[in-house]
Write a protein that holds these residues in place. Structure first.
Motif, short mmCIF file in Angstrom:
data_model
loop_
_atom_site.label_atom_id
_atom_site.label_comp_id
_atom_site.label_asym_id
_atom_site.label_seq_id
_atom_site.Cartn_x
_atom_site.Cartn_y
_atom_site.Cartn_z
N LEU A 116 3.00 2.02 -11.39
CA LEU A 116 2.66 2.93 -12.48
C LEU A 116 3.43 4.25 -12.40
N PHE A 117 3.68 4.73 -11.19
CA PHE A 117 4.17 6.09 -11.05
C PHE A 117 5.67 6.24 -10.80
N CYS A 118 6.32 5.25 -10.19
CA CYS A 118 7.70 5.47 -9.74
C CYS A 118 8.67 5.80 -10.87
N ARG A 119 8.57 5.07 -11.97
CA ARG A 119 9.53 5.29 -13.06
C ARG A 119 9.24 6.61 -13.76
N VAL A 120 7.98 6.98 -13.86
CA VAL A 120 7.61 8.24 -14.50
C VAL A 120 7.97 9.43 -13.60
N GLU A 121 7.80 9.27 -12.29
CA GLU A 121 8.11 10.35 -11.37
C GLU A 121 9.62 10.54 -11.18
N SER A 122 10.40 9.48 -11.41
CA SER A 122 11.85 9.51 -11.15
C SER A 122 12.13 9.85 -9.69
N LEU A 123 11.35 9.23 -8.80
CA LEU A 123 11.55 9.40 -7.37
C LEU A 123 11.59 8.02 -6.71
N PRO A 124 12.26 7.91 -5.57
CA PRO A 124 12.39 6.60 -4.91
C PRO A 124 11.03 6.00 -4.56
N ARG A 125 10.95 4.70 -4.68
CA ARG A 125 9.68 4.00 -4.43
C ARG A 125 9.24 4.16 -2.98
N ASP A 126 10.20 4.12 -2.05
CA ASP A 126 9.82 4.24 -0.64
C ASP A 126 9.27 5.63 -0.33
N LEU A 127 9.73 6.65 -1.07
CA LEU A 127 9.20 8.00 -0.87
C LEU A 127 7.75 8.08 -1.35
N LEU A 128 7.48 7.57 -2.56
CA LEU A 128 6.11 7.59 -3.07
C LEU A 128 5.19 6.74 -2.21
N SER A 129 5.71 5.64 -1.68
CA SER A 129 4.93 4.81 -0.78
C SER A 129 4.55 5.58 0.47
N LYS A 130 5.50 6.34 1.00
CA LYS A 130 5.22 7.17 2.18
C LYS A 130 4.19 8.24 1.86
N TRP A 131 4.28 8.83 0.66
CA TRP A 131 3.32 9.87 0.27
C TRP A 131 1.91 9.31 0.21
N LEU A 132 1.75 8.11 -0.32
CA LEU A 132 0.42 7.53 -0.48
C LEU A 132 -0.15 7.02 0.84
N GLY A 133 0.72 6.80 1.84
CA GLY A 133 0.24 6.35 3.15
C GLY A 133 0.15 4.84 3.25
N GLU A 134 -0.08 4.37 4.46
CA GLU A 134 -0.17 2.93 4.70
C GLU A 134 -1.31 2.30 3.89
N GLU A 135 -2.45 2.96 3.91
CA GLU A 135 -3.60 2.49 3.14
C GLU A 135 -4.20 3.67 2.38
N LEU A 136 -4.66 3.41 1.17
CA LEU A 136 -5.31 4.46 0.39
C LEU A 136 -6.60 4.88 1.09
N ALA A 137 -6.86 6.18 1.05
CA ALA A 137 -8.04 6.72 1.73
C ALA A 137 -9.28 6.71 0.83
N TRP A 138 -9.20 6.03 -0.31
CA TRP A 138 -10.31 5.97 -1.25
C TRP A 138 -10.33 4.61 -1.93
N ARG A 139 -11.52 4.25 -2.46
CA ARG A 139 -11.66 2.94 -3.11
C ARG A 139 -12.07 3.04 -4.57
N ASP A 140 -12.59 4.18 -4.99
CA ASP A 140 -13.04 4.31 -6.37
C ASP A 140 -12.94 5.76 -6.79
N VAL A 141 -13.34 6.04 -8.02
CA VAL A 141 -13.15 7.39 -8.57
C VAL A 141 -13.99 8.43 -7.85
N ARG A 142 -15.14 8.03 -7.36
CA ARG A 142 -15.99 8.98 -6.61
C ARG A 142 -15.34 9.33 -5.28
#
Length: 580
Positions: A116-142
């Protein structure tokens, strides 16, 4: 300048900003005086305050004003790695809103969020992957808001929940892109997620109808994001939850199909029901249709008055200047052969631009008469850098004329040979001063379509608030300075439902000190900047000396062109939950 002071008798405060023109954010004329801060809040404001302070700032006659609000950012991934969001804070922004254009990281798998974000951000996918971390720290909107509440954020942060993220989560990414009408159970589940987000304090819901926003990744690369595949009935069903809570619908209509704006206007209508606060992206003076900006503002005025709608157009306070790497530009997302070129690999693109059939199809798209935002005028597209000697600063048409070649064929040849090494720029909208100023001063408009964090190689509007103030200072007939500051702070914050935007006693001490003479003199052009923490180039602005100090929550975040050592490491800002 900040100095340590001490006096044994006067009342104690933590910071005392002396000798400035105080604009409190309410629209009242300024008063010369001092501002005292204790803890995270404003303690007092007035002339020659006798307070004793641990630190004193001499405003030197400059403006003391609330920090500005950026209502349209895409910092959702960046905030995970660089929570200071320095490129906004350095320009006097102390509050940002994320989750725009149906895209938010509040919900979804990591793979889906990268798509969803890589093409809109115009940043490399591996960089955004690093930013988000190995696993997301959340599971839902709360859990996402609980997560944001723990980050070492620099500015105050709030967010919409994104429809594309919700749709992909409920339906699965593939079905969300191929099925326009979800099952009733799926609609109910989406409504439940929106309701959970509203309970957690999100500002509202964002939806997207603009085909320019497309997916990255191998699975669905080049396909429009999920929100664009929904029907108006789906939008209505989710907007109904937002209306119930009195929150905000942020919408990006299809700029090529004006009927989508009418759909949003009727959705906002308060006839026989509660009006839905609706902020639409964006009212601009478009080169391809000079009547659009008037139609937008007059239309919103009519709907707000006759149909009890509550519409606010987001506006950009400067020319919509885009930098482009070959075909890699959001402008080429507007037509099919442009989308194909962006989606292709460099090797595929090399073959495409040498293929007579593709070139003929590209020409048909380029020359098609009809609704468009991108002007496609090769005499209004200028080389920034290119392997071709002595080409910088010249338009593609000028180069073609020198070579005695057809301009479009010349452009296609350049791309075929040099691909992304051809960097060029063009202004698409907002090129006329009077019309641009009319827009941001209009009653139905709110400043802040800055798109900070999006299209990072293509544009830099993080200083949108300063750009507006610069024009008001130089053209006082447009609006008063206090009115402009009110629009950039308290007026917009109240409409959005955020507790910020003023610096009266008892308010949160989100404060900016500005040098009005340097502001009047002008602001910097976008520059290419590579931050070693990011490792890739992005476009930024630098307005050295215009913003003297920025305080967030009573702490000095930025002073004299430098950030506090602990900024980005410790929490300065707040998570701003909706107060409605």
């Amino acid at each position: 300048m900040i100095r340590e002071v001490a006096s044994p008798d006067a009342p104690v405060c933590d910071i005392l900003i002396r000798n400035g023109q105080i604009y409190d954010g309410t629209g009242r004329p300024p008063e010369r005086g001092d501002l005292a801060i204790r803890g995270q809040k404003v303690l007092a404001s007035g002339k020659a305050l006798p307070h004793r302070a641990a630190r004193e700032i001499d405003a030197g006659g400059g403006w003391i004003m609330p920090g500005m609000l950026d209502v349209h950012t895409h910092y959702d991934a960046e905030i995970e790695a660089l929570p200071g969001l320095e490129e906004s804070v350095r320009h006097g922004v102390t509050s940002v809103v994320m989750g725009n254009c149906s895209l938010s990281t509040a919900l979804g798998t990591k793979r889906d969020l990268l798509d969803l974000f890589c093409r809109v951000e115009s940043l490399p996918r591996d960089l955004l992957s690093k930013w988000l971390g190995e696993e997301l720290a959340w599971r839902d909107v709360r859990e996402y808001y609980e997560h944001l509440d723990k980050l070492a954020i620099g500015p105050n942060v709030s967010s919409f929940v994104g429809h594309s993220s919700i749709r992909a989560h409920v339906m699965g990414m593939e079905r969300s892109l191929t099925v326009s009408r979800p099952e009733p159970a799926e609609i109910c589940k989406m409504q439940g997620i929106v309701d959970d987000a509203m309970q957690s304090g999100y500002l509202g819901l964002s939806i997207d109808m603009l085909p320019w926003h497309r997916l990255d990744g191998e699975r669905f690369k080049g396909i429009s994001v999920p929100s664009q595949h929904a029907t108006s009935s789906e939008y209505r069903s989710l907007a109904g939850v937002v209306r119930k809570w009195g929150r905000v619908l942020q919408a990006t209509p299809n700029a090529l199909t004006k009927s989508t704006v009418a759909v949003l206007a009727m959705l906002s209508s308060g006839v026989f029901r509660k009006p839905l606060r609706t902020t639409i992206v964006a009212a601009m003076d478009v080169k391809t249709n000079r009547s659009v900006y008037k139609i937008a503002t007059v239309g919103a005025t009519v709907f707000n008055r006759l149909f009890r709608s509550n519409i606010r157009w987001q506006t950009l306070a400067e020319p919509f200047l885009n930098y482009c790497d070959g075909v890699h530009t959001p402008l080429f997302e507007e037509f099919p052969t442009g989308v194909d070129a962006i989606t292709a690999t460099p090797a595929e693109r090399h073959e495409m631009f040498r293929d007579p059939k593709y070139r003929a199809a590209f020409r048909r798209d380029w020359e098609t008469v009809g609704a468009r935002i991108f002007h496609r005028d090769l005499d209004d597209m200028f080389i920034v850098s290119c392997p071709l000697p002595q080409s910088a600063g010249k338009s593609f048409k000028q180069l073609a004329d020198e070579a005695q070649a057809d301009p479009l064929e010349y452009f296609l040849d350049l791309i075929a040979e040099h691909d992304d090494a051809v960097r060029w720029r063009t202004v698409v909208t907002n090129d006329r001063d009077a019309q641009r100023q009319y827009l941001f001063a209009h009653d139905t408009a709110m400043p802040g379509f800055n798109d900070s964090g999006a299209h990072n190689r293509n544009m830099a509007f993080q200083d949108g608030g300063l750009q507006m103030l610069h024009q008001v200072v130089r053209n006082p007939h447009v609006m008063s300075v206090e009115h402009a500051i009110h629009k950039l702070t308290k007026e917009t914050a109240d409409w959005m439902g955020i507790e910020t935007g003023s610096i009266r006693p008892g308010d949160w001490a989100d404060v900016v000190v500005i040098d009005p003479e340097k502001l009047r003199a002008g602001l910097g052009e976008p520059v290419e900047h590579t931050d070693e923490r990011i490792g890739t180039m992005r476009m930024v602005k630098r307005t050295d000396g215009v913003v003297r100090q920025v305080l967030v929550g009573g702490r000095v975040a930025f002073d004299g062109g430098k950030f506090a050592p602990e900024f980005g490491q410790e929490r300065f800002g707040r998570l701003l939950r909706s107060k409605h």
